[in-house]
Design a protein around this motif. Structure first.
Motif, PDB file in Angstrom:
ATOM      1  N   LEU A   9       0.832  -1.216   0.000  1.00  0.00           N
ATOM      2  CA  LEU A   9       0.000   0.000   0.000  1.00  0.00           C
ATOM      3  C   LEU A   9       0.866   1.265   0.000  1.00  0.00           C
ATOM      4  N   TYR A  10       1.914   1.251   0.863  1.00  0.00           N
ATOM      5  CA  TYR A  10       2.811   2.425   0.898  1.00  0.00           C
ATOM      6  C   TYR A  10       3.471   2.658  -0.458  1.00  0.00           C
ATOM      7  N   GLY A  11       3.903   1.514  -1.016  1.00  0.00           N
ATOM      8  CA  GLY A  11       4.567   1.603  -2.347  1.00  0.00           C
ATOM      9  C   GLY A  11       3.615   2.193  -3.376  1.00  0.00           C
ATOM     10  N   PHE A  12       2.326   1.731  -3.342  1.00  0.00           N
ATOM     11  CA  PHE A  12       1.326   2.228  -4.300  1.00  0.00           C
ATOM     12  C   PHE A  12       1.069   3.732  -4.124  1.00  0.00           C
ATOM     13  N   LEU A  13       0.878   4.136  -2.823  1.00  0.00           N
ATOM     14  CA  LEU A  13       0.595   5.553  -2.553  1.00  0.00           C
ATOM     15  C   LEU A  13       1.775   6.446  -2.945  1.00  0.00           C
ATOM     16  N   THR A  14       2.995   5.946  -2.668  1.00  0.00           N
ATOM     17  CA  THR A  14       4.185   6.732  -3.045  1.00  0.00           C
ATOM     18  C   THR A  14       4.217   6.906  -4.560  1.00  0.00           C
ATOM     19  N   GLY A  15       3.923   5.797  -5.280  1.00  0.00           N
ATOM     20  CA  GLY A  15       3.898   5.885  -6.769  1.00  0.00           C
ATOM     21  C   GLY A  15       2.859   6.901  -7.226  1.00  0.00           C
ATOM     22  N   LEU A  16       1.670   6.867  -6.534  1.00  0.00           N
ATOM     23  CA  LEU A  16       0.579   7.797  -6.923  1.00  0.00           C
ATOM     24  C   LEU A  16       1.010   9.258  -6.720  1.00  0.00           C
ATOM     25  N   ILE A  17       1.675   9.482  -5.550  1.00  0.00           N
ATOM     26  CA  ILE A  17       2.118  10.864  -5.252  1.00  0.00           C
ATOM     27  C   ILE A  17       3.153  11.313  -6.290  1.00  0.00           C
ATOM     28  N   ILE A  18       4.077  10.399  -6.637  1.00  0.00           N
ATOM     29  CA  ILE A  18       5.113  10.774  -7.619  1.00  0.00           C
ATOM     30  C   ILE A  18       4.452  11.125  -8.955  1.00  0.00           C
ATOM     31  N   SER A  19       3.463  10.291  -9.352  1.00  0.00           N
ATOM     32  CA  SER A  19       2.827  10.579 -10.658  1.00  0.00           C
ATOM     33  C   SER A  19       2.067  11.917 -10.594  1.00  0.00           C
ATOM     34  N   GLN A  20       1.460  12.244  -9.426  1.00  0.00           N
ATOM     35  CA  GLN A  20       0.754  13.527  -9.303  1.00  0.00           C
ATOM     36  C   GLN A  20       1.729  14.702  -9.337  1.00  0.00           C
ATOM     37  N   LEU A  21       2.884  14.499  -8.652  1.00  0.00           N
ATOM     38  CA  LEU A  21       3.910  15.563  -8.676  1.00  0.00           C
ATOM     39  C   LEU A  21       4.382  15.791 -10.101  1.00  0.00           C
ATOM     40  N   PHE A  22       4.510  14.683 -10.841  1.00  0.00           N
ATOM     41  CA  PHE A  22       4.920  14.784 -12.239  1.00  0.00           C
ATOM     42  C   PHE A  22       3.890  15.602 -13.047  1.00  0.00           C
ATOM     43  N   SER A  23       2.598  15.329 -12.752  1.00  0.00           N
ATOM     44  CA  SER A  23       1.527  16.068 -13.455  1.00  0.00           C
ATOM     45  C   SER A  23       1.585  17.558 -13.125  1.00  0.00           C
ATOM     46  N   VAL A  24       1.844  17.850 -11.808  1.00  0.00           N
ATOM     47  CA  VAL A  24       1.922  19.254 -11.396  1.00  0.00           C
ATOM     48  C   VAL A  24       3.071  19.945 -12.127  1.00  0.00           C
ATOM     49  N   LYS A  25       4.224  19.236 -12.266  1.00  0.00           N
ATOM     50  CA  LYS A  25       5.376  19.838 -12.951  1.00  0.00           C
ATOM     51  C   LYS A  25       5.013  20.121 -14.420  1.00  0.00           C
ATOM     52  N   LEU A  26       4.306  19.128 -15.019  1.00  0.00           N
ATOM     53  CA  LEU A  26       3.911  19.325 -16.429  1.00  0.00           C
ATOM     54  C   LEU A  26       2.989  20.545 -16.569  1.00  0.00           C
ATOM     55  N   ALA A  27       2.038  20.659 -15.601  1.00  0.00           N
ATOM     56  CA  ALA A  27       1.087  21.784 -15.653  1.00  0.00           C
ATOM     57  C   ALA A  27       1.836  23.109 -15.503  1.00  0.00           C
ATOM     58  N   ALA A  28       2.850  23.116 -14.592  1.00  0.00           N
ATOM     59  CA  ALA A  28       3.629  24.348 -14.386  1.00  0.00           C
ATOM     60  C   ALA A  28       4.412  24.700 -15.655  1.00  0.00           C
ATOM     61  N   ASP A  29       5.035  23.636 -16.282  1.00  0.00           N
ATOM     62  CA  ASP A  29       5.771  23.872 -17.538  1.00  0.00           C
ATOM     63  C   ASP A  29       4.835  24.416 -18.612  1.00  0.00           C
ATOM     64  N   PHE A  30       3.623  23.824 -18.625  1.00  0.00           N
ATOM     65  CA  PHE A  30       2.639  24.239 -19.623  1.00  0.00           C
ATOM     66  C   PHE A  30       2.256  25.704 -19.418  1.00  0.00           C
ATOM     67  N   PHE A  31       2.013  26.067 -18.159  1.00  0.00           N
ATOM     68  CA  PHE A  31       1.638  27.449 -17.865  1.00  0.00           C
ATOM     69  C   PHE A  31       2.753  28.408 -18.285  1.00  0.00           C
ATOM     70  N   ARG A  32       4.004  28.013 -17.986  1.00  0.00           N
ATOM     71  CA  ARG A  32       5.149  28.853 -18.354  1.00  0.00           C
ATOM     72  C   ARG A  32       5.215  29.020 -19.866  1.00  0.00           C
ATOM     73  N   TRP A  33       4.930  27.907 -20.530  1.00  0.00           N
ATOM     74  CA  TRP A  33       5.002  27.930 -22.006  1.00  0.00           C
ATOM     75  C   TRP A  33       3.976  28.898 -22.620  1.00  0.00           C
ATOM     76  N   THR A  34       2.753  28.963 -21.986  1.00  0.00           N
ATOM     77  CA  THR A  34       1.716  29.835 -22.569  1.00  0.00           C
ATOM     78  C   THR A  34       2.123  31.303 -22.540  1.00  0.00           C
ATOM     79  N   THR A  35       3.042  31.640 -21.613  1.00  0.00           N
ATOM     80  CA  THR A  35       3.449  33.051 -21.555  1.00  0.00           C
ATOM     81  C   THR A  35       4.813  33.284 -22.199  1.00  0.00           C
ATOM     82  N   SER A  36       5.468  32.236 -22.745  1.00  0.00           N
ATOM     83  CA  SER A  36       6.781  32.431 -23.394  1.00  0.00           C
ATOM     84  C   SER A  36       6.727  31.904 -24.823  1.00  0.00           C
ATOM     85  N   ARG A  37       7.792  32.066 -25.541  1.00  0.00           N
ATOM     86  CA  ARG A  37       7.844  31.599 -26.932  1.00  0.00           C
ATOM     87  C   ARG A  37       8.681  30.311 -27.052  1.00  0.00           C
ATOM     88  N   ASP A  38       8.931  29.635 -25.892  1.00  0.00           N
ATOM     89  CA  ASP A  38       9.782  28.430 -25.926  1.00  0.00           C
ATOM     90  C   ASP A  38       9.082  27.293 -26.656  1.00  0.00           C
TER      91      ASP A  38
END
Ligand code: ADP
Length: 419
Positions: free
Chosen positions: A31-60
């Motif tokens: 269970l701990y292993g599963f929850l840790t995996g879930l948190i990592i995947s959510q953190l990954f999603s948050v990073k993607l969302a942040a990158d996406f937001f940055r991209w909307t305001t830049s020309r990268d």
């Protein structure tokens, strides 16, 4: 496309949390292993969302190409490309439209609802020496011709206005559009006016010069009227006399027309009794045609402000025409008060005028039926004279005619000229 993006998003979450669960299982902490995996995947999603937001305001370059964020990025890029193409097309059209307006020889000025300048083209800039700082200024501050200012303030734009400004003459036509906005088309007509003035002077001079010899010819022809001459000479003499009288009429009408054309509308008018003028005209013309019955229908006497001589000319011309062309029936002159002013009309019960002639009948020398009209001895200038005289009263001639039933020529003296 959206389905596969969703699938890849879910697979990533399942893969990371599954791997976490698997690692946890080896240490008996699934269970701990599963929850840790879930948190990592959510953190990954948050990073993607942040990158996406940055991209909307830049020309990268886009942050990621797959998953839901990749899908959204791809859609946004396509939409932006379409929008850019659309904007480029609009800009191209706007440039072409502007180039067209710039190429015009006429001045074009657009005005906002309060009468302030929004845009102008090069021709307008040359004509009125406009400057970029003039944008936003009221038009009356820049074109300071009194006639123009009055025209603009009145807000009655159905007709064009000709006005003088800084030793040039302009013709302005105003059209309204949108929310009380206006576009003004301005044409420099200085040269046209100069030619027009030359033409008027020429006609006036020629007519004056012709008057003296004609008077002499007429005098001698009249003097010889009773002379004993053979019949064929008598016939020739009668023809000469009638033609020289016709020419005198023509010359007099030309002089009258020139006088009216050059008369200033700024000269002071006077108050006069219009009923009296109608009455005098009818008495004067009572014997013009045998059986011509003249009737004056009116209310109380009315005073009008204007030029009595010109009014006399108007009435004489209209009543004479009604007697000349209006058959044998009664001719009725009516004075009637209306909301807009005093309406004066001359009605006959003659053959009327076919509709196709009505628009041109006030032109110089225009005659409906030349063969018939030549026997009536008119000059073809009567209604042109009437038209000009009425312009001095700020009014115009209205003609209603029913072929076979008769015609009514009328005009309304505006309320501010009536008491
Ligand atoms: P004219 O000197 O020939 O009378 P006008 O300018 O007064 O010239 O009139 C122009 C033409 O209009 C006339 O030749 C005639 O054909 C027509 N016209 C004018 N008044 C009437 C009328 N009351 N009834 C019919 N036709 C008319």
């Amino acid at each position: 496309m959206f389905q596969s993006a969703l699938q890849s998003e879910i697979s990533r979450i399942v893969l990371i949390s599954g791997t976490g669960a698997l690692i946890g299982w080896t240490g008996d902490m699934t269970l701990y292993g599963f929850l840790t995996g879930l948190i990592i995947s959510q953190l990954f999603s948050v990073k993607l969302a942040a990158d996406f937001f940055r991209w909307t305001t830049s020309r990268d370059s886009p942050p990621v190409e797959n998953g839901l964020i990749g899908y959204a990025t791809d859609r946004l890029i396509r939409r932006e490309r379409r929008l850019q193409a659309h904007i480029a097309e609009l800009l191209h059209q706007l440039r072409r439209y502007n180039d067209g307006i710039e190429a015009l020889q006429d001045g074009v000025i657009t005005l906002g609802s309060r009468g302030h300048i929004n845009t102008y083209n090069s021709a307008a800039q040359r004509m009125f020496r406009l400057h970029p700082d003039d944008i936003g200024q009221h038009i009356n501050n820049l074109i300071r011709a009194p006639l123009f200012v009055q025209f603009f303030n009145q807000g009655e734009f159905t007709k064009a206005l000709q006005f003088d400004y800084r030793s040039a003459t302009f013709l302005v036509q105003v059209s309204e559009f949108g929310a009380d906005q206006k576009v003004m088309l301005l044409r420099d007509v200085t040269e046209r006016k100069r030619v027009e003035v030359m033409r008027k002077h020429f006609v006036a001079d020629v007519s004056h010069e012709l008057r003296t010899p004609l008077t002499v010819i007429n005098g001698y022809l009249e003097m010889l009227q009773d002379a004993e001459v053979p019949a064929h000479v008598h016939r020739a003499h009668e023809q000469m006399l009638s033609q020289s009288q016709r020419m005198t009429l023509l010359v007099n009408d030309l002089i009258e027309l020139s006088r009216l054309e050059s008369a200033s509308t700024e000269r002071p008018g006077e108050w006069f009794n219009i009923r009296e003028i109608c009455q005098q005209t009818l008495s004067q013309l009572q014997n013009y045609r045998e059986g011509g019955v003249l009737t004056l229908v009116d209310g109380e006497p009315v005073e009008v402000e204007g030029y009595p001589d010109e009014m006399r000319t108007v009435m004489v011309n209209l009543v004479t025409n009604a007697l000349k062309y209006g058959g044998d029936g009664e001719v009725v002159v009516r004075l009637k008060k209306t909301m807009r002013g005093l309406k004066i009309s001359v009605t006959d019960h003659g053959p009327g005028i076919p509709a196709e002639h009505l628009g041109r009948i006030t032109e110089r020398f225009y005659r409906v039926d030349d063969s018939r009209d030549s026997t009536t001895g008119g000059s073809g200038l009567g209604l042109a004279i009437v038209k000009h005289a009425l312009e001095h009263l700020d009014t115009e001639l209205q003609i209603e005619s029913t072929p076979g039933a008769g015609s009514t020529f009328s005009f309304i003296v505006p309320q501010y000229r009536v008491r």
